[in-house]
Design a protein around this motif. Structure first.
Motif, short mmCIF file in Angstrom:
data_model
loop_
_atom_site.label_atom_id
_atom_site.label_comp_id
_atom_site.label_asym_id
_atom_site.label_seq_id
_atom_site.Cartn_x
_atom_site.Cartn_y
_atom_site.Cartn_z
N GLY A 3 0.90 -1.09 -0.04
CA GLY A 3 0.06 -0.01 -0.02
C GLY A 3 1.04 1.24 -0.12
N ALA A 4 2.05 1.12 0.35
CA ALA A 4 2.90 2.30 0.31
C ALA A 4 3.61 2.94 -1.12
CB ALA A 4 4.16 2.13 1.19
N ALA A 5 3.21 2.06 -2.16
CA ALA A 5 3.86 2.33 -3.15
C ALA A 5 3.39 3.79 -3.92
CB ALA A 5 3.32 1.28 -4.35
N THR A 6 2.25 4.20 -3.90
CA THR A 6 1.96 5.62 -4.40
C THR A 6 2.85 6.57 -3.64
OG1 THR A 6 -0.28 4.72 -5.05
CG2 THR A 6 0.08 7.14 -4.93
N TYR A 7 2.75 6.22 -2.26
CA TYR A 7 3.48 7.22 -1.42
C TYR A 7 4.84 7.41 -1.62
CZ TYR A 7 4.88 9.24 3.22
OH TYR A 7 5.63 9.81 4.30
N TYR A 8 5.45 6.23 -1.88
CA TYR A 8 6.96 6.21 -2.18
C TYR A 8 7.13 6.99 -3.60
CZ TYR A 8 8.19 2.62 1.18
OH TYR A 8 8.11 1.96 2.30
N ARG A 9 6.27 6.72 -4.64
CA ARG A 9 6.20 7.30 -5.97
C ARG A 9 6.07 8.85 -5.82
NH1 ARG A 9 2.50 2.81 -8.76
NH2 ARG A 9 3.83 1.01 -8.65
N GLY A 10 5.24 9.14 -5.27
CA GLY A 10 5.02 10.75 -4.94
C GLY A 10 5.97 11.51 -4.39
N ILE A 11 6.50 11.01 -3.16
CA ILE A 11 7.60 11.63 -2.42
C ILE A 11 8.87 11.71 -3.53
CG2 ILE A 11 9.41 11.28 -0.56
CD1 ILE A 11 6.67 12.40 0.49
N ILE A 12 9.31 10.45 -3.82
CA ILE A 12 10.53 10.42 -4.59
C ILE A 12 10.55 11.19 -5.92
CG2 ILE A 12 12.04 8.73 -5.77
CD1 ILE A 12 11.42 6.66 -3.36
N LYS A 13 9.48 11.10 -6.56
CA LYS A 13 9.28 11.85 -7.78
C LYS A 13 9.40 13.47 -7.45
CE LYS A 13 6.06 13.25 -11.50
NZ LYS A 13 4.74 12.75 -12.06
N GLY A 14 8.90 13.71 -6.39
CA GLY A 14 8.95 15.25 -5.90
C GLY A 14 10.39 15.61 -5.45
N LEU A 15 11.15 14.65 -4.92
CA LEU A 15 12.77 15.14 -4.49
C LEU A 15 13.53 14.94 -5.68
CD1 LEU A 15 12.72 12.66 -1.19
CD2 LEU A 15 12.68 15.14 -1.30
N ALA A 16 13.16 14.12 -6.49
CA ALA A 16 13.98 14.21 -7.94
C ALA A 16 13.90 15.58 -8.65
CB ALA A 16 13.53 13.05 -8.84
N GLY A 17 12.57 16.12 -8.49
CA GLY A 17 12.27 17.35 -9.25
C GLY A 17 13.05 18.61 -8.50
N LEU A 18 13.54 18.21 -7.11
CA LEU A 18 14.25 19.23 -6.59
C LEU A 18 15.66 19.10 -6.66
CD1 LEU A 18 11.86 19.38 -3.25
CD2 LEU A 18 12.17 21.04 -5.19
N GLY A 19 16.03 18.07 -7.68
CA GLY A 19 17.47 17.80 -7.71
C GLY A 19 18.11 16.89 -7.06
N HIS A 20 17.43 16.08 -6.19
CA HIS A 20 18.12 14.81 -5.56
C HIS A 20 18.27 13.75 -6.38
CE1 HIS A 20 17.80 16.86 -1.71
NE2 HIS A 20 16.82 17.31 -2.00
N ASP A 21 19.03 12.99 -6.11
CA ASP A 21 19.54 11.71 -6.90
C ASP A 21 19.14 10.80 -6.00
OD1 ASP A 21 20.56 9.74 -8.32
OD2 ASP A 21 22.86 10.26 -8.24
N VAL A 22 17.86 9.69 -6.38
CA VAL A 22 17.50 8.75 -5.67
C VAL A 22 17.57 7.28 -6.18
CG1 VAL A 22 15.36 7.99 -4.33
CG2 VAL A 22 15.77 10.43 -4.79
N ALA B 281 13.97 8.25 -10.75
CA ALA B 281 14.73 7.25 -9.92
C ALA B 281 15.28 6.20 -10.59
CB ALA B 281 13.52 6.98 -8.72
N LYS B 282 16.61 5.63 -9.86
CA LYS B 282 17.09 4.42 -10.31
C LYS B 282 16.61 3.30 -9.51
CE LYS B 282 21.38 1.93 -10.72
NZ LYS B 282 23.02 2.02 -10.74
N VAL B 283 16.21 2.14 -9.89
CA VAL B 283 15.53 1.15 -9.19
C VAL B 283 16.54 -0.08 -9.28
CG1 VAL B 283 13.78 -0.32 -8.73
CG2 VAL B 283 13.33 1.96 -9.48
N VAL B 284 17.10 -0.58 -8.10
CA VAL B 284 17.82 -1.81 -7.80
C VAL B 284 17.03 -2.91 -7.25
CG1 VAL B 284 19.46 -2.96 -7.09
CG2 VAL B 284 19.75 -0.62 -7.93
N VAL B 285 16.56 -3.93 -8.12
CA VAL B 285 15.86 -4.98 -7.47
C VAL B 285 16.59 -6.12 -7.31
CG1 VAL B 285 13.95 -6.62 -7.97
CG2 VAL B 285 13.63 -4.59 -9.00
N TYR B 286 16.59 -6.58 -5.83
CA TYR B 286 17.65 -7.56 -5.55
C TYR B 286 16.89 -8.75 -5.04
CZ TYR B 286 16.57 -5.68 -0.96
OH TYR B 286 15.93 -5.38 0.34
N PRO B 287 17.81 -9.87 -5.16
CA PRO B 287 17.15 -11.31 -4.89
C PRO B 287 16.96 -11.23 -3.26
CG PRO B 287 19.14 -11.36 -6.12
CD PRO B 287 19.21 -10.05 -5.72
#
Length: 364
Positions: free
Chosen positions: A17-36, A58-64
């Motif tokens: 259920g946190a997916a939308t929250y993560y997306r919104g926050i991280i997209k917004g941080l990227a817009g402010l110049g942060h590298d996530v 955002a860069k996404v790393v999916v790990y085993p």
């Protein structure tokens, strides 16, 4: 800042259920110049039920979900200016927290981001030896999905240097009104996975009104409801991908929000669904919880129900014109005051302030 974020999943909302929250926050941080960089385990079939491919913000790393996979991503924490461990990753949570705190370089910020503070605090009270309790003094900051003053006070008593709520919000580019879709046509829609501390309230606020209003159509989305007996006027549709949330919210006459037991008791924790529904200008009915009026005005921008009888009363008396007016008013309020752009600006300010505090507390 370069941010390493360890969470459940950015790419999938399946049992997450946190997916939308993560997306919104991280997209917004990227817009402010942060590298996530977001690190998520390949677990719980989430990668087989993706809602999105890796975004350009955002860069996404999916790990085993193995010890070897864990060790590889823990080591990457040392590359970041800010290291974030979110609650509820689902696999190796304690080892992940301990590992990234230890691997972070001396000048980096160490954060715990709690996306289910009532559950986390209950676990901490029940387990005096919990790793998070031991590590709180080493953390610079605790951010929470919500919770307001009760959660801030609780974390302070447990030893957190600083705790700040960062509430859910709306990304208007992602959630907005669309043309109605016959697949989701109904009088009342509820979207939520079947969870132990939610089911009794779903029975009270959704299934009881359905049993009372046999000529009214109810739509239930979410995982885990397959074997639960329902009145004949309830249609179960299983997992609803985030790409269909706009259509669902734009097609139902009303949309129901039901807080989990712990969230309702704590208050101040509006669910992601509240903002998604308001973005689509849906007429929202919500159970009552402390702090609601900080986000929406009862009776004008949202309808409040104390129990299932109130839900049934709202459905029986609500006119199409009033439903439209409530939904439109909610959309205006949320777009003006509660967007992820504003939340990201809040987080950016908190991080910069915390970094300055860390430099004073831990000189280079």
């Amino acid at each position: 800042m370069k941010i390493a974020f360890y969470g459940s999943s950015l790419l999938s909302s399946y049992w997450n259920g946190a997916a939308t929250y993560y997306r919104g926050i991280i997209k917004g941080l990227a817009g402010l110049g942060h590298d996530v960089t977001f690190y998520e385990p390949d677990a719980f079939d989430r990668q087989q039920h993706r809602d999105m491919e890796p975004p350009d913000w955002a860069k996404v790393v999916v790990y085993p979900a193995t010890q070897d996979g864990l060790q590889r991503v823990v080591a990457r924490a040392g590359d970041a200016d800010v290291v974030v461990k979110a609650s509820g990753v689902g696999v190796f949570d304690d080892a992940l927290l301990e590992g990234v705190v230890a691997a972070a370089r001396p000048g980096a910020l160490r954060l715990f981001w709690d996306v289910d503070a009532p559950a986390t605090l209950a676990a901490l009270r029940a387990s005096p030896g919990h790793p998070l309790l031991r590590l709180l003094p080493a953390l610079d900051l605790v951010l929470t999905y919500g919770g307001g003053p009760p959660v801030v006070e609780a974390y302070g008593h447990l030893g957190a240097h600083r705790c700040e709520p960062v509430y859910n919000a709306l990304d208007p580019d992602t959630h907005h009104r669309v043309a109605p879709d016959p697949r989701f046509a109904c009088d009342l829609a509820f979207l939520g996975n079947r969870l132990p501390d939610r089911e009794a309230r779903v029975t009270q606020f959704f299934l009881m009104p359905a049993a009372r209003l046999r000529e009214t159509s109810f739509l239930l989305g979410g995982n885990g409801w397959d074997d639960r007996a329902m009145p004949n006027n309830v249609r179960k549709i299983g997992h609803v991908y985030t790409r269909d949330h706009n259509a669902l919210n734009s097609s139902a006459r009303t949309v129901l929000n039901i807080a989990r037991d712990s969230m309702a008791a704590t208050g101040f924790s509006p669910a992601t669904r509240v903002f998604e529904a308001a973005g689509a200008e849906a007429c929202l009915i919500t159970d009552a919880w402390i702090g609601l009026d900080l986000f929406l005005t009862p009776g004008e921008e949202v309808l409040v129900a104390r129990d299932g009888m109130d839900v049934a009363e709202h459905l029986s008396t609500l006119t199409p014109a009033r439903a439209r007016a409530i939904g439109e008013a909610a959309g205006r309020r949320i777009r003006a005051e509660h967007t992820y752009q504003k939340r990201a600006a809040q987080v950016d300010a908190i991080l910069r302030d915390a970094m300055a505090e860390r430099r004073e507390r831990v000189p280079a």
